[in-house]
Design an enzyme around this catalytic site. Structure first.
Site, PDB file in Angstrom:
ATOM      1  CD  GLU A 131      -2.950  -1.128   0.093  1.00 14.24           C
ATOM      2  OE1 GLU A 131      -3.395   0.212   0.144  1.00 14.24           O
ATOM      3  OE2 GLU A 131      -3.257  -1.988  -0.540  1.00 14.24           O
ATOM      4  CB  SER A 173     -46.730 -33.720  39.506  1.00 16.40           C
ATOM      5  OG  SER A 173     -47.915 -34.646  39.530  1.00 16.40           O
TER       6      SER A 173
END
Length: 605
Positions: free
Chosen positions: A90, A470
């Site tokens: 770059e 239950s």
């Protein structure tokens, strides 16, 4: 001679004038294009959006939440190999130019003049500093105005910030494809490595991506990706960052990247979503998706896999006991069956099962074909569960032949049992949840909120309001023990009818078995889960005595004052019931279920 002297003086004056006009023009241009420039000093306090990462109790990565997948890394922690690769690709003169590389600009001008009129996109000469200015402060507009503003910002930034600070901003902000921002996130995604673990060729590939990330993806553009990577390696050798030998060795390596999902802990989607909701409510969406939180949860990966497997298999077996609901699809003809089958998408919830088409029915087997062209068969024995499903959960006649279940052309789901032998499967119509909790700490070690998260994100473990049935009974008997009863006290197990008030029918509960056993010790009532004993006990104590116990255990609030509540006809969530049972186990110590052990921000606080 005198004339010649005047001519030189005139030329010098003209040159000075031209220089003054040029400088004035530059000053005016700078003043013009500097109007309304973004405030570059804000970069001093730059805090990028960072992914929040969710980890299991053993450190395994479970999930990431982010608008931009980024892991911020200070420049001191970036290996020199990575830096050299990006500088070569770059901006090779980054550490020597003042923000704009005039040599690069001149070279770009010549290239663009040569290609003028060809329709080719102009070549740029942006430095890393200019790219930082564009990415952070400007737009991607392709115009001379933006380039001039970019250059002005670059000069000013170079005077304000060190080269390392500018490079740090660049390496953490740059987009590198597949949703990755910054070199650290890209290294983890593409190679499953931290930056210091990257090889030269891997660093070169990352540096190849900023130019056009989507054009250099290995899956779709492998040739171009390798060529660009090799170009970066050549540039690194030219710049003497690596030797020619190292470049050639790196270029000879195969370029392979991996799928990101390989790093995630499986089967934890319901748990992850519960954590996400908590973080969003506590800290807000911005902190969740951009704050870079590191979250260590209580989840045990081994327990989670076992819990998910147990729930999945349990729901499948329960569903099979209620019969066969029919094929996924049906072909009127089995001509070109493979092409037809390949065009059908697997239904959600099919998981590892495969789609198959019924090719032929025999007295004791079914011949099937799979989308990849494989053929196999289903044995009659493995189909006996597939009795016809009828309304109200009734079952049809027993299966005596495969034709009782299937027809030629039916598209079904199958699971491979062994070579070319498959079993008939169907996606359960029933749902459920499971929680594994440490009763001494409240830490949730595993959670599965449904059969398949892709089918439904609703969490039956934490969100579903359901009747405990239950499972409420131990708290009824506990309140009896706390109010003078002993395990040996006798309770009548016999029919009972309760008057519910004017205009309402009588309530006549019964035992599940339909049998009655007369006077029975209290301890047997809880052991055998006797409904009638429980109702008589609740009637004697009164729901106004029992309700505070249920509420203190965190099962439910505002208990209805009806005796049916003693048989679980109230609403609660699975996680509240599990917590209540945990308190019984630990001797009554109150616990709060927790999914998170620790949360750290981006600074480690």
């Amino acid at each position: 001679m005198k004339f010649f002297g005047r001519f030189l003086l005139w030329c010098f004056s003209l040159g000075v004038f031209a220089a003054v006009v040029g400088i004035a023009g530059v000053i005016l241009a700078v003043q013009h294009f500097s109007k309304d420039l973004p405030d570059y000093t804000q970069l001093a306090n730059y805090q990028p959006a960072i992914a929040t990462r969710i980890h299991a109790g053993d450190g395994h990565l479970m999930e990431e939440f982010a608008t931009e997948n980024r892991v911020f890394v200070p420049i001191q922690a970036v290996p020199q190999t990575v830096i050299n690769a990006f500088l070569s690709a770059e901006d090779k003169n980054f550490y020597s130019h003042p923000g704009v590389d005039f040599e690069g600009v001149a070279r770009a001008v010549l290239v663009n003049l040569k290609s003028f009129g060809t329709g080719r996109r102009p070549v740029g000469a942006s430095t890393i500093t200019q790219q930082v200015a564009k990415n952070f402060l400007l737009s991607n507009e392709l115009s001379y105005k933006r380039k001039i503003r970019e250059a002005i910002l670059a000069f000013r930034m170079e005077k304000t910030y060190s080269k390392n600070r500018i490079l740090e901003l660049y390496l953490n902000e740059i987009y590198l494809g597949r949703g990755n921002y910054g070199v650290a996130a890209a290294a983890l995604d593409y190679f499953g490595k931290s930056l210091e673990e990257l090889s030269i060729d891997e660093a070169a590939y990352l540096a190849a991506l900023p130019k056009a990330p989507n054009n250099y993806q290995v899956r779709n553009h492998k040739k171009e990706a390798i060529e660009r990577r090799n170009w970066v390696l050549d540039r690194m050798a030219t710049n003497e960052f690596i030797s020619e030998g190292d470049a050639q060795t790196a270029k000879s390596k195969t370029l392979e990247v991996r799928e990101r999902t390989e790093s995630y802990q499986a089967d934890s989607e319901y748990f992850n979503e519960e954590v996400r909701r908590f973080l969003s409510q506590r800290y807000g969406e911005d902190a969740l998706y951009e704050g870079g939180l590191s979250v260590r949860t209580s989840l045990n990966p081994t327990y989670q896999k076992l819990a998910a497997k147990a729930l999945t298999e349990g729901l499948r077996e329960y569903d099979k006991r209620h019969g066969w609901r029919g094929p996924v699809n049906h072909f009127e003809s089995t001509n070109q069956w493979q092409t037809k089958l390949s065009a059908i998408q697997k239904p959600k919830g099919s998981k590892d099962w495969e789609l198959a088409v019924v090719l032929d029915l025999k007295p004791d087997t079914v011949d099937i074909g799979l989308a990849d062209g494989t053929k196999g068969n289903i044995t009659m024995e493995s189909m006996r569960w597939a009795r016809q499903w009828k309304e109200r959960q009734y079952l049809g006649d027993k299966i005596t032949t495969p034709s009782d279940v299937l027809k030629t052309g039916d598209v079904i789901l199958v699971e491979q049992e062994k070579d070319k032998i498959y079993t008939l499967q169907q996606i359960p119509a029933v749902q459920g949840g499971i929680i594994v909790l440490d009763p001494h700490t409240g830490r949730v070690l595993a959670m599965q909120g449904g059969y398949d998260y892709q089918m439904s994100e609703f969490n039956r473990a934490t969100q579903a309001q359901r009747q405990p049935g239950s499972s409420i009974k131990p708290f009824i008997y506990l309140s009896a023990l706390d109010n003078g009863f002993t395990p040996s006290n006798l309770i009548l197990d016999a029919p009972i009818t309760i008057d519910q008030g004017p205009g309402l029918p009588k309530w006549t509960p019964s035992n599940y078995s339909g049998n009655y056993f007369g006077l029975t010790p209290l301890r047997v009532g809880i052991e055998k889960s006797r409904n009638l004993m429980t109702v008589r006990l609740a009637d004697y104590l009164g729901m106004d005595t029992i309700s505070p116990y249920i509420e203190r255990f965190g099962i439910a609030d505002n208990i209805p004052p009806y005796l049916s509540s003693a048989l679980g006809s109230l609403e609660t969530t699975l996680i509240r019931m599990v917590s209540a049972y945990g308190m019984i186990v630990n001797g009554g110590k109150q616990i709060t279920p927790t999914l998170i052990d620790r949360i750290q921000d981006r600074n480690g606080k």
